[in-house]
Each structure stands twice: as C-alpha cells, then as structure tokens.
Design an enzyme around this catalytic site. Structure first.
Site, short mmCIF file in Angstrom:
data_model
loop_
_atom_site.label_atom_id
_atom_site.label_comp_id
_atom_site.label_asym_id
_atom_site.label_seq_id
_atom_site.Cartn_x
_atom_site.Cartn_y
_atom_site.Cartn_z
N ASP A 324 1.93 -1.52 8.92
CA ASP A 324 0.27 -1.24 8.60
C ASP A 324 0.06 0.10 9.06
O ASP A 324 -1.11 1.05 8.87
CB ASP A 324 -0.52 -1.56 9.85
N ARG A 355 -1.95 0.26 -1.28
CA ARG A 355 -1.96 1.39 -0.28
C ARG A 355 -1.37 2.60 -0.32
O ARG A 355 -1.60 3.52 -0.46
CB ARG A 355 -1.54 0.73 1.10
C1 S3P Z 1 0.93 -8.69 9.64
C2 S3P Z 1 2.44 -8.33 9.39
C3 S3P Z 1 2.28 -7.48 8.57
C4 S3P Z 1 1.04 -6.42 8.71
C5 S3P Z 1 -0.21 -7.85 9.02
C6 S3P Z 1 -0.36 -8.23 9.95
C7 S3P Z 1 1.04 -10.01 10.99
O1 S3P Z 1 2.08 -8.27 7.40
O2 S3P Z 1 1.14 -5.51 7.68
O3 S3P Z 1 -0.48 -6.77 8.58
O4 S3P Z 1 0.90 -10.38 12.33
O5 S3P Z 1 2.33 -10.90 11.15
P1 S3P Z 1 3.69 -8.80 6.37
O6 S3P Z 1 4.12 -8.85 7.69
O7 S3P Z 1 3.91 -9.46 5.61
O8 S3P Z 1 4.12 -6.77 6.17
#
Ligand code: S3P
Length: 441
Positions: A324, A355
């Site tokens: 992120d 992004r």
């Molecule tokens: C998150 C995991 C991430 C992240 C998202 C929040 C989570 O996504 O980008 O903002 O809370 O498990 P991914 O695990 O799909 O990459």
C-alpha cells in the site's frame, strides 16, 4: 469509490515538523476485529478503531448479520457479538470501496449455513474475485460472481466446509485471510501456503483468541472447529496506529532536509514496515523506539529527519510488505537522485484503481519523468517539479494522499481533484497535515 468532485489545494510546505501522538487505528486490524468481535460471544470493546468509510462498511455489514455496535463517549467501539450465529440479511450487503471487507467477509460467511450477497461501489465491482471463489468452492461453499468479468456482486452459499491444502497463486493477505476465516468453520485442518510473506494480522488475532493455528515459515495450519461452531469470546482490544497512514508523513519528512517528524504508537508488524528499510536505503534518517505491544502486534515510535535521498530498487519479497506504500515509494523516487525502480508489483493494477497507470500519469503531470512497466514503474529523479494543471485522485484514497505529499514539494500550490476518497482510510489526514505544519484548503 467516494463520489463527488471536491478538490483541495495543497500548498508547498517547508520543513514539516511535529509529533503525532495518536495516529489513526490500523485499517486491516480494524476490519478483522470488527468481524471477529461480531461473531464472538459477549461484548468486545475496541479502542482506536478506525472510523473511516472502509471500516464503517464492515461494521454496517456485521450489524446486518446480527451484531450490535455503538461508539461510547470515550470513542471506544462496543460490539455485542452474535455468539457464533449469522442472520441472513434481507438484501445485499454494500461494502462500498472496501476489498478487505468483501474478501474477508466472504470467507467468514462461507463457514455458516446462509446465503448472502455482497456488492460495492464501481471500483470494488471491477476488482478480481475469482481468487476467493476458487479456494472457497474447493472447501465446499458455492460462490457466484454475478458481475461481468468474474467480479462482484458476490453471492456466498456457505456451510459444511471441509479443510483443504491450498497454495496461494498470488501473495495476498486478503485471500489468505479469507481462507483462514472460512477454515474456522470447516471440518479438519486447512493449510495455506504463501508464495511470499504477506501481512499476518489474521494469524496473530486468531492465535490471541486461542484458535489452534500454527505457522511454519510460509505454511499456516488451522485446525477447523466444524459443526462445534466458533468458540470466540469477547475481549478488550487496543488497535495500533496504522503504519500505512503514518507512511505519508514518514516520506514527506524523509525527503525534506530540515524536516523532523515523530509518530507514536505505530504498528510495527514486520510484514507492514518494509518502507522503513527502503527509506533507510535511500539515505533517510529513521529511528524506531519500540513501545509496549498492543493486542497481538508490536508497536513503537518512529522519528524521521529529512535528508537528500538517493534512488533504490524495490522488488521480490519486499513488495507485499509495502504494497500500500508503493505510490509513496514513487513519490520518494521523484525526489531522490537517480532512477527508482519498482518491480514485481503487478498487483498494483488491481487495487482501488490501477495504481501504476495512475501514479505515472500524475507524476508526469507534475513534471516528473516516469515510465510505466507491466509490473511496476521507473521514476527518474530528482525532478524539477512544475505545476501544469491539477492532479487526479482516480477516486483512490492512497493516490490522493501520495500526490498530496508530492505537492508539498512543488513550487506552487497544487489542486488535487476528487479528494473525498481520503475518508476511505484516513479522515484525519488534513488535520494531521496541519499539526505537522502543512496547509491545504
Ligand atoms: C489488506 C491486504 C492488502 C492491502 C489492502 C489491505 C488486508 O491487499 O493492499 O489494502 O487488510 O489484508 P492484498 O493482500 O490483496 O494485496
């Protein structure tokens, strides 16, 4: 995606300076605790729950499924859990912009004998959902993807799950967590194998709640409770500050010689903090002081003093641990000497917006030379910023905030459009900017 077209003018800021004592609660942990507390027996009290749109979407959904929630006068969130039951809601659950809500909830619901439909805004309805359908169906749930291209609305018909062994095709904490939450209600063991380490908040919280879950390297085993149901008990929690929110100020200060910013009580889960290593490689002055652990998570104070940065490459195992923060790595790259390269990050294309495309377009808009790659980008720094026009948020909170950080370095004020999306994850962003000496109107 938050609708509306409000914009903000972000003014150049010299030498950010100050101390954030209580950064907003961690978004990932807020979602997970809202879900777990909602099905636990008794009343959980959660301090520093993130009152942002994404987490409110999860809370509203948990209410529709039978939990009762309220914020007390001291700001703590109280959740009366259902004691292991789920009410079938009257209509589809609307999870707004939140990928974490829809994917994790799909897993939790799959363990119950209910049929529930979930949907969201235009951005969420464009994000891939086959990644949760495949493992949940292997466990015995029926998952219908009702939108075009295997997207939401998602209809889950759960109950009678069996454990499975599953190697994740993508490094995704959301998919891992979806399977682990489903595994709670399955018969037998579920084993999830990750291709790369991703954030492990779900594992830590489940272990803290006494669920039989073991981790050996990238292999996680959860012993399912099947028909016995979920024996989760309510308790008090305090959520650490969100590293991903703190990150905006860490980068803003790191790239500005003379700046000096301290942030207390930030979550320091090692699977979230790769940005600190990246900033140190770039020559930033970063100091971390551990503080007393909160819940199941390490926390600490982070201090950053500004310096002239140099470029770096970010790839491989580092990517999921700063997924992120990659828009911010691009911002740091624009301000650093040399070519900053981001690779192995194709997942960025399926976030709240693409992004990679959004950041490259926005960087160019401020005079930064940047090249798009299929799985990342190259940013040529240091850029001589120039303001040719406004920049676009693409309705994506992290793009809006990352570009606001870059705007602090521009020679004149920058207009960022469609800025309401910031409330998705960080409603206090503008007031925290002010505390640190920045100005936006
Ligand atoms: C998150 C995991 C991430 C992240 C998202 C929040 C989570 O996504 O980008 O903002 O809370 O498990 P991914 O695990 O799909 O990459």
């Amino acid at each position: 995606m938050t609708q509306g077209n409000q914009s903000k003018i972000v003014h150049p800021a010299q030498r950010l300076h100050g101390h954030l004592k209580q950064p907003p609660g961690d978004k990932s942990i807020s979602h997970r605790l809202a879900m777990l507390a909602a099905v636990a027996a008794g009343e959980s009290v959660i301090h520093n729950f993130l009152p942002a749109e994404d987490c409110v979407s999860t809370l509203r959904a948990m209410e529709a499924l039978g939990a009762r929630t309220f914020f007390a006068d001291d700001g703590a969130l109280h959740i009366h859990g259902t004691g292991g039951k789920i009410l079938e809601p009257a209509g589809p659950l609307d999870l707004g912009n939140s990928g974490t809500s829809i994917r994790l909830l799909a897993g939790l619901l799959a363990g119950f004998p209910v049929t529930v439909e979930m949907t969201g805004d235009e951005s969420l309805r464009g994000r891939p959902m086959s990644r949760i359908k495949e493992p949940l169906e292997k466990m015995g749930a029926t998952v219908d993807l009702l939108g075009p291209n295997n997207c939401a609305p998602v209809r889950i018909k759960g109950g009678n799950l069996q454990g499975l062994e599953y190697t994740l095709p993508v490094a995704s904490a959301q998919v891992k967590s979806c399977i682990l939450l489903a595994a709670l209600g399955a018969q037998g063991d579920t084993v999830v194998i990750e291709p790369r380490p991703t954030r492990d908040h779900t594992e830590r919280l489940l272990q803290a709640l006494g669920i039989p879950l073991t981790v050996e390297g990238l292999r996680i085993t959860l012993h399912g409770l099947g028909a016995k149901g979920l024996p989760l008990t309510a308790r008090h929690w305090t959520i650490p500050g969100d590293f991903s929110s703190a990150a905006f100020w860490l980068v803003a200060a790191a790239a500005q010689p003379g700046a000096n910013v301290k942030i207390d009580r930030v979550g320091l889960n090692p699977r979230r903090t790769a940005l600190l290593n990246v900033l140190q490689r770039m020559g930033a002055h970063v100091a971390v002081t551990p503080q007393k652990e909160l819940g199941a998570e390490p926390i600490g104070a982070i201090s950053v003093q500004g310096a002239a940065l140099k470029a770096t490459t970010v790839a491989h195992d580092e990517i999921p641990c700063l997924i992120d923060e990659l828009p911010l790595v691009a911002v740091a790259g624009a301000l650093a000497e040399g070519d900053t390269i981001i690779r192995d990050a194709a997942e960025l294309r399926v976030k709240e917006t693409d992004r990679i495309a959004a950041m490259v377009a926005n960087l160019r808009q401020l005079g930064v030379e940047a090249e798009e790659r299929e799985d990342g980008m190259i940013v040529h720094g240091p850029a001589k910023l120039k303001v040719a026009g406004g920049v676009r948020s693409y309705g994506d909170h992290r793009i809006a905030m990352a570009m606001s950080v870059l705007a602090l370095f521009a020679p004149e004020p920058v207009c960022i459009n469609n800025i309401a999306c910031v409330d998705t994850s960080y409603p206090a962003f503008w007031s925290d900017l002010k505390i640190l000496g920045g100005h936006a109107e």
